[in-house]
Design a protein around this motif. Structure first.
Motif, PDB file in Angstrom:
ATOM      1  N   GLY A   1      64.173  90.902  59.651  1.00 16.08           N
ATOM      2  CA  GLY A   1      63.728  90.322  58.386  1.00 16.08           C
ATOM      3  C   GLY A   1      64.244  91.082  57.184  1.00 16.08           C
ATOM      4  O   GLY A   1      64.603  90.478  56.156  1.00 16.08           O
ATOM      5  N   LEU A   2      64.294  92.422  57.280  1.00 19.06           N
ATOM      6  CA  LEU A   2      64.809  93.219  56.173  1.00 19.06           C
ATOM      7  C   LEU A   2      66.278  92.892  55.908  1.00 19.06           C
ATOM      8  O   LEU A   2      66.700  92.777  54.754  1.00 19.06           O
ATOM      9  N   THR A   3      67.043  92.706  56.977  1.00 21.90           N
ATOM     10  CA  THR A   3      68.459  92.352  56.823  1.00 21.90           C
ATOM     11  C   THR A   3      68.610  90.996  56.141  1.00 21.90           C
ATOM     12  O   THR A   3      69.449  90.824  55.251  1.00 21.90           O
ATOM     13  N   ILE A   4      67.780  90.029  56.532  1.00 18.38           N
ATOM     14  CA  ILE A   4      67.828  88.695  55.910  1.00 18.38           C
ATOM     15  C   ILE A   4      67.473  88.795  54.425  1.00 18.38           C
ATOM     16  O   ILE A   4      68.163  88.234  53.564  1.00 18.38           O
ATOM     17  N   TRP A   5      66.392  89.519  54.137  1.00 18.79           N
ATOM     18  CA  TRP A   5      65.932  89.621  52.746  1.00 18.79           C
ATOM     19  C   TRP A   5      66.962  90.338  51.877  1.00 18.79           C
ATOM     20  O   TRP A   5      67.267  89.902  50.757  1.00 18.79           O
ATOM     21  N   MET A   6      67.517  91.424  52.395  1.00 20.14           N
ATOM     22  CA  MET A   6      68.546  92.142  51.646  1.00 20.14           C
ATOM     23  C   MET A   6      69.776  91.255  51.423  1.00 20.14           C
ATOM     24  O   MET A   6      70.403  91.283  50.358  1.00 20.14           O
ATOM     25  N   GLY A   7      70.125  90.459  52.442  1.00 24.92           N
ATOM     26  CA  GLY A   7      71.241  89.539  52.291  1.00 24.92           C
ATOM     27  C   GLY A   7      70.989  88.507  51.202  1.00 24.92           C
ATOM     28  O   GLY A   7      71.882  88.189  50.405  1.00 24.92           O
ATOM     29  N   LEU A   8      69.752  87.994  51.140  1.00 25.03           N
ATOM     30  CA  LEU A   8      69.392  87.028  50.099  1.00 25.03           C
ATOM     31  C   LEU A   8      69.507  87.658  48.710  1.00 25.03           C
ATOM     32  O   LEU A   8      70.064  87.056  47.774  1.00 25.03           O
ATOM     33  N   MET A   9      68.959  88.870  48.562  1.00 27.68           N
ATOM     34  CA  MET A   9      69.008  89.544  47.264  1.00 27.68           C
ATOM     35  C   MET A   9      70.454  89.839  46.848  1.00 27.68           C
ATOM     36  O   MET A   9      70.829  89.671  45.683  1.00 27.68           O
ATOM     37  N   ALA A  10      71.270  90.291  47.818  1.00 29.05           N
ATOM     38  CA  ALA A  10      72.670  90.595  47.508  1.00 29.05           C
ATOM     39  C   ALA A  10      73.418  89.328  47.098  1.00 29.05           C
ATOM     40  O   ALA A  10      74.230  89.343  46.154  1.00 29.05           O
ATOM     41  N   TYR A  11      73.151  88.223  47.789  1.00 32.04           N
ATOM     42  CA  TYR A  11      73.810  86.965  47.439  1.00 32.04           C
ATOM     43  C   TYR A  11      73.403  86.514  46.033  1.00 32.04           C
ATOM     44  O   TYR A  11      74.253  86.107  45.229  1.00 32.04           O
ATOM     45  N   LEU A  12      72.103  86.586  45.729  1.00 27.00           N
ATOM     46  CA  LEU A  12      71.624  86.142  44.420  1.00 27.00           C
ATOM     47  C   LEU A  12      72.197  87.007  43.309  1.00 27.00           C
ATOM     48  O   LEU A  12      72.572  86.503  42.236  1.00 27.00           O
ATOM     49  N   LEU A  13      72.279  88.318  43.557  1.00 25.41           N
ATOM     50  CA  LEU A  13      72.828  89.204  42.545  1.00 25.41           C
ATOM     51  C   LEU A  13      74.326  88.946  42.354  1.00 25.41           C
ATOM     52  O   LEU A  13      74.822  88.866  41.218  1.00 25.41           O
ATOM     53  N   GLY A  14      75.057  88.794  43.467  1.00 24.86           N
ATOM     54  CA  GLY A  14      76.491  88.529  43.366  1.00 24.86           C
ATOM     55  C   GLY A  14      76.798  87.183  42.743  1.00 24.86           C
ATOM     56  O   GLY A  14      77.690  87.064  41.888  1.00 24.86           O
ATOM     57  N   LYS A  15      76.045  86.147  43.144  1.00 21.28           N
ATOM     58  CA  LYS A  15      76.259  84.807  42.583  1.00 21.28           C
ATOM     59  C   LYS A  15      75.927  84.797  41.088  1.00 21.28           C
ATOM     60  O   LYS A  15      76.638  84.172  40.285  1.00 21.28           O
ATOM     61  N   SER A  16      74.872  85.506  40.701  1.00 20.82           N
ATOM     62  CA  SER A  16      74.503  85.573  39.280  1.00 20.82           C
ATOM     63  C   SER A  16      75.623  86.220  38.469  1.00 20.82           C
ATOM     64  O   SER A  16      75.981  85.749  37.379  1.00 20.82           O
ATOM     65  N   GLY A  17      76.179  87.325  39.009  1.00 22.83           N
ATOM     66  CA  GLY A  17      77.280  87.975  38.310  1.00 22.83           C
ATOM     67  C   GLY A  17      78.487  87.057  38.173  1.00 22.83           C
ATOM     68  O   GLY A  17      79.126  87.008  37.115  1.00 22.83           O
ATOM     69  N   GLY A  18      78.784  86.298  39.242  1.00 21.96           N
ATOM     70  CA  GLY A  18      79.903  85.361  39.182  1.00 21.96           C
ATOM     71  C   GLY A  18      79.689  84.265  38.156  1.00 21.96           C
ATOM     72  O   GLY A  18      80.632  83.867  37.444  1.00 21.96           O
ATOM     73  N   ILE A  19      78.464  83.759  38.052  1.00 24.14           N
ATOM     74  CA  ILE A  19      78.163  82.732  37.058  1.00 24.14           C
ATOM     75  C   ILE A  19      78.338  83.280  35.645  1.00 24.14           C
ATOM     76  O   ILE A  19      78.929  82.638  34.770  1.00 24.14           O
ATOM     77  N   VAL A  20      77.804  84.486  35.422  1.00 17.31           N
ATOM     78  CA  VAL A  20      77.884  85.086  34.088  1.00 17.31           C
ATOM     79  C   VAL A  20      79.336  85.299  33.677  1.00 17.31           C
ATOM     80  O   VAL A  20      79.708  85.076  32.514  1.00 17.31           O
ATOM     81  N   TRP A  21      80.184  85.705  34.596  1.00 18.33           N
ATOM     82  CA  TRP A  21      81.589  85.938  34.276  1.00 18.33           C
ATOM     83  C   TRP A  21      82.271  84.697  33.707  1.00 18.33           C
ATOM     84  O   TRP A  21      83.168  84.793  32.883  1.00 18.33           O
ATOM     85  N   ARG A  22      81.842  83.532  34.174  1.00 17.96           N
ATOM     86  CA  ARG A  22      82.522  82.292  33.782  1.00 17.96           C
ATOM     87  C   ARG A  22      81.897  81.598  32.573  1.00 17.96           C
ATOM     88  O   ARG A  22      82.369  80.537  32.155  1.00 17.96           O
ATOM     89  N   ILE A  23      80.825  82.133  32.029  1.00 17.82           N
ATOM     90  CA  ILE A  23      80.175  81.522  30.865  1.00 17.82           C
ATOM     91  C   ILE A  23      81.047  81.728  29.626  1.00 17.82           C
ATOM     92  O   ILE A  23      81.517  82.836  29.346  1.00 17.82           O
TER      93      ILE A  23
END
Length: 479
Positions: free
Chosen positions: A394-416
């Motif tokens: 479960g910790l691996t899944i949760w960490m993966g979710l947080m990492a994805y959300l943080l990375g996706k957020s950074g990618g979105i911000v770059w393109r604004i």
């Protein structure tokens, strides 16, 4: 003055008598039961119009939820008693969903067709599967699951449907900064004037953690000092980044003043983990801004601040600075106790890859799973708590979710493209990062109001492409 007609006098006398009788009754109940009765009457007076308003305009449900999550513990300490004030969060979410369901044709349901909603459903599914974990009771599972996943899976699609415009983003930022500043002012009142009766009762129950060496760890109207300090650092980061944005001068001055006041709130809380929220969030903000000069300069300033705290004694005469400095001391007694607890958890979880069960550790463990080993070990960290409840899987899944959300957020911000929108989304992404990283030291990201702020931050960042300035139309070169 003309005398009232006789029929009016006769009509008003029964009403006057009933009013006096009701006032006496309320006064007697207040004297015997405390603030509970007037609190319930006030809740009824506010709740009935609010209920009508939500069904007329469901967007009000989100606004009410933001305000309530900040003031939840202030209300509970003011009214007192054992009422489950936290259940009002569930109630507001359910009522707003019911209002949306009754007028579903008004909304564009394509807003919820994104990976943010899919991730919330995936994590909710993991929690549902944890019901069969024999380590936890069903009631303990439900109480813990509410903050861990239920609010996420209910709030995110609701906000995407109702709270998805530029005006909503601006209102969200105004509310979270304004309410946080109000929290700082209340904290300063606690420190220099004194706590209220309800706050004093909280201190008597939590003296071991909030009165250290005769010094008050300020908690304001938050759940505890740890949450107060981390939340203040989170919003100070947001306000500070906005103060550097392309806005009018008077707005930037107000934002800078708010950020400075919130930093003071962070320090008077005595919460050492709040420092990591500020520093990690600042690092993420500098990185996703794609401003190399600012990133280098900011990194140097951060390293200099780290060096002053780590290798000097400057400011030790100030208790709040001294306490922050102990967060960087590997010989700190509190730090070593945490390491000892994590070693105990490692031995226990070595044969439990799916953890001990949701609700077996922390407050839910103490109240709903007493006698179990996990309920006797304080997690002192949300990362550790996730590990204990869900295991390494479960910790691996949760960490993966947080990492994805943080990375996706950074990618979105770059393109604004819109500079003002970009600044706002950088602030929200950095705030999420700070809250996430500081959760290693405290239970931050799953407590109100930080959880609500993080969930809504995700919503607006993922809405960024819709809110952005349209791309210029391609032009055809003349023949």
């Amino acid at each position: 003055m003309l005398p009232l007609p006789a029929f009016q006098t006769r009509t008003n006398l029964p009403l006057l008598g009933a009013g006096l009788l009701l006032a006496v009754l309320v006064g007697w109940l207040t004297a015997s039961q405390g603030m509970l009765v007037p609190g319930l009457l006030l809740a009824l007076a506010v709740g009935a119009p609010l209920l009508i308003g939500i069904f007329l305009e469901p967007r009000l449900g989100i606004i009410a939820l933001i305000c309530y999550c900040f003031l939840l513990f202030f209300i509970s300490r003011l009214v007192g008693g054992s009422l489950p004030f936290g259940m009002a969060v569930d109630g507001l979410l359910v009522i707003t969903w019911v209002a949306v369901a009754f007028q579903y044709e008004r909304y564009d349901w394509r807003y919820v067709q994104n990976d943010l909603c899919l991730l919330s459903l995936a994590w909710f599914g993991v929690n549902v599967l944890e019901i069969v974990n024999p380590g936890a009771s069903l009631l303990g599972w439900y109480q813990e699951m509410r903050s861990t996943t239920l609010y996420w899976v209910l709030l995110v699609p609701l906000a995407l449907l109702l709270f998805h415009k530029q005006r909503d983003l601006n209102l969200f930022l105004i509310l979270l900064i304004g309410l946080s500043v109000l929290g700082t002012l209340n904290g300063l009142k606690q420190l220099y004037i004194g706590p209220s009766a309800g706050e004093q009762a909280f201190l008597l129950e939590n003296a071991k953690t909030h009165l250290l060496w005769g010094k008050l760890r300020v908690f304001s109207f938050y759940s505890d000092a740890g949450q107060f300090g981390a939340a203040q650092a989170h919003i100070a980061l947001v306000a500070g980044i906005l103060a550097l944005g392309p806005f009018r001068a008077w707005k930037r001055v107000l934002l800078a003043a708010a950020a400075g006041l919130l930093i003071i709130g962070m320090f008077i809380s005595g919460t050492r983990g709040a420092l990591f929220a500020l520093m990690s969030g600042l690092g993420v903000a500098l990185l996703i801004s794609k401003n190399i000069k600012a990133f280098v300069l900011g990194s140097l300033v951060a390293l200099a601040g780290f060096g002053v705290l780590k290798y000097t004694k400057i400011g030790d005469s100030n208790y709040n600075i001294y306490r922050m400095r102990t967060a960087l001391d590997p010989a700190d007694a509190s730090f070593n106790v945490r390491l000892t607890n994590q070693l105990r958890l490692r031995d226990y979880l070595s044969s439990r890859p799916f953890g001990g069960g949701v609700g077996t550790i922390g407050n839910a463990g103490i109240h709903y799973n007493p006698g179990k080993l996990l309920s006797t070990i304080p997690p002192d960290s949300y990362w550790v708590k996730v590990w204990a409840m869900y295991g390494v899987v479960g910790l691996t899944i949760w960490m993966g979710l947080m990492a994805y959300l943080l990375g996706k957020s950074g990618g979105i911000v770059w393109r604004i493209r819109d500079p003002a929108l970009k600044t706002k989304l950088i602030a929200l992404t950095a705030g999420f990062a700070g809250s996430f990283f500081s959760s290693y030291g405290n239970e931050v990201i799953n407590f109100m109001p930080s959880a609500l702020v993080v969930y809504l931050s995700w919503v607006f960042v993922f809405l960024g492409p819709r809110l952005d300035t349209p791309a210029p139309e391609p032009t055809t070169a003349p023949l």
